[in-house]
Write a protein that holds these residues in place. Structure first.
Motif, mmCIF file in Angstrom:
data_model
loop_
_atom_site.group_PDB
_atom_site.id
_atom_site.type_symbol
_atom_site.label_atom_id
_atom_site.label_comp_id
_atom_site.label_asym_id
_atom_site.label_seq_id
_atom_site.Cartn_x
_atom_site.Cartn_y
_atom_site.Cartn_z
ATOM 1 N N PRO A 116 56.994 -56.024 -86.456
ATOM 2 C CA PRO A 116 57.104 -54.459 -86.345
ATOM 3 C C PRO A 116 56.300 -53.782 -84.881
ATOM 4 O O PRO A 116 55.128 -53.979 -85.044
ATOM 5 N N VAL A 117 56.725 -53.095 -84.355
ATOM 6 C CA VAL A 117 56.009 -52.408 -83.305
ATOM 7 C C VAL A 117 56.254 -50.677 -83.435
ATOM 8 O O VAL A 117 57.157 -50.302 -83.064
ATOM 9 N N GLU A 118 55.073 -50.376 -83.910
ATOM 10 C CA GLU A 118 55.170 -48.897 -84.419
ATOM 11 C C GLU A 118 54.214 -48.054 -83.378
ATOM 12 O O GLU A 118 53.149 -48.498 -83.304
ATOM 13 N N PHE A 119 54.666 -46.962 -83.044
ATOM 14 C CA PHE A 119 53.840 -46.027 -82.347
ATOM 15 C C PHE A 119 53.922 -44.595 -82.931
ATOM 16 O O PHE A 119 54.932 -44.502 -83.364
ATOM 17 N N SER A 120 52.802 -43.892 -82.883
ATOM 18 C CA SER A 120 53.104 -42.586 -83.569
ATOM 19 C C SER A 120 54.093 -41.707 -82.530
ATOM 20 O O SER A 120 54.058 -41.617 -81.557
ATOM 21 N N ASN A 121 55.065 -41.209 -83.253
ATOM 22 C CA ASN A 121 56.159 -40.264 -82.850
ATOM 23 C C ASN A 121 57.044 -40.900 -81.955
ATOM 24 O O ASN A 121 57.601 -40.553 -80.891
ATOM 25 N N SER A 122 57.227 -42.299 -82.329
ATOM 26 C CA SER A 122 58.409 -42.932 -81.463
ATOM 27 C C SER A 122 59.003 -43.823 -82.412
ATOM 28 O O SER A 122 58.580 -44.641 -83.308
ATOM 29 N N PRO A 132 60.177 -49.916 -92.324
ATOM 30 C CA PRO A 132 61.390 -49.172 -91.399
ATOM 31 C C PRO A 132 61.110 -49.429 -89.925
ATOM 32 O O PRO A 132 62.448 -49.868 -89.435
ATOM 33 N N ALA A 133 60.089 -50.214 -89.714
ATOM 34 C CA ALA A 133 60.430 -50.703 -87.999
ATOM 35 C C ALA A 133 60.720 -52.046 -88.079
ATOM 36 O O ALA A 133 61.010 -52.520 -86.983
ATOM 37 N N TYR A 156 61.846 -42.423 -77.683
ATOM 38 C CA TYR A 156 62.630 -43.523 -78.118
ATOM 39 C C TYR A 156 61.614 -44.827 -78.019
ATOM 40 O O TYR A 156 60.978 -45.082 -77.163
ATOM 41 N N ASN A 157 61.579 -45.569 -79.129
ATOM 42 C CA ASN A 157 60.809 -46.765 -79.312
ATOM 43 C C ASN A 157 61.557 -48.083 -79.030
ATOM 44 O O ASN A 157 61.993 -48.922 -79.665
ATOM 45 N N LEU A 158 61.697 -48.084 -77.592
ATOM 46 C CA LEU A 158 62.055 -49.385 -77.001
ATOM 47 C C LEU A 158 61.402 -50.596 -77.365
ATOM 48 O O LEU A 158 62.176 -51.759 -77.573
ATOM 49 N N LEU A 159 60.276 -50.521 -77.247
ATOM 50 C CA LEU A 159 59.500 -51.832 -77.593
ATOM 51 C C LEU A 159 59.805 -52.125 -79.178
ATOM 52 O O LEU A 159 59.576 -53.467 -79.514
ATOM 53 N N GLY A 160 60.106 -51.152 -79.698
ATOM 54 C CA GLY A 160 60.313 -51.268 -81.262
ATOM 55 C C GLY A 160 61.534 -52.296 -81.350
ATOM 56 O O GLY A 160 61.671 -53.150 -82.276
#
Length: 187
Positions: free
Chosen positions: A122-128, A151-152, A109-113
């Motif tokens: 946008p805060v994007e991580f691979s697989n998050s 999308p982010a 889950y991308n909580l930072l996003g």
């Protein structure tokens, strides 16, 4: 030209502490987004709690209305939208979704996003991913462009205000026709 089909976007408000916190900031009526390929929402996907009683363990989930998180929150309110897409776009969406299904243990889950959206960065991580980012990503990778942003940066409220989505239902989740029928039949 191929025929049109529908994909369904559901926005919800469970009333949880996390949702109330987000709602206080966003002032939006719904703060969770899910995607389904059937109007009965039997196959519903998102990023959220992996276990209903543990909000800290999140990631890619196939949401089960009767046994998952929603079962713990019977007063959940929702709005359901229908989006007309081509058969080809549906095939692409299901192909992208299958990547998530096959690798579900790798996604977080991308909580930072979520924080990034509030800062318009946008805060994007691979697989998050977070919920609306995931739904927007499925659409985006399939060639369905609903917004001129990443999308982010897509929020659940962006779905609510998009002219291409047609409202099917708004009210309590367990009173939605197809769900109410399954609920009364014991599923």
């Amino acid at each position: 030209m191929d025929g049109t089909q529908n994909v369904y976007i559901m926005l919800t408000d469970t009333g949880t502490l996390f949702t109330k916190s987000i709602k206080k900031y966003t002032r939006a009526p719904y703060n969770h987004a899910s995607i389904s390929f059937d109007p009965d929402l039997q196959e519903l996907y998102s990023f959220g709690r992996k276990h209903p009683s543990n909000p800290m363990n999140g990631g890619f989930v196939r949401e089960d209305i009767f046994e998952g998180t929603y079962s713990k929150y019977p007063e959940t309110t929702c709005v359901i939208y229908r989006l007309e897409v081509s058969e080809r776009e549906i095939v692409k969406m299901k192909r992208v979704l299958n990547v998530f299904k096959k690798n579900q243990h790798k996604f977080l889950y991308n909580l930072l996003g979520v924080i990034g959206v509030s800062l318009k960065e946008p805060v994007e991580f691979s697989n998050s991913y977070f919920c609306s980012q995931f739904v927007a990503e499925i659409l985006h990778r399939s060639g369905v462009r609903l917004w001129g942003k990443l999308p982010a940066l897509v929020t659940p409220d962006d779905f609510r205000t998009n002219d291409r989505l047609h409202q099917v239902y708004e009210g309590k989740l367990f009173e939605y026709g197809p769900i109410k029928g399954r609920f009364l039949d014991g599923r």
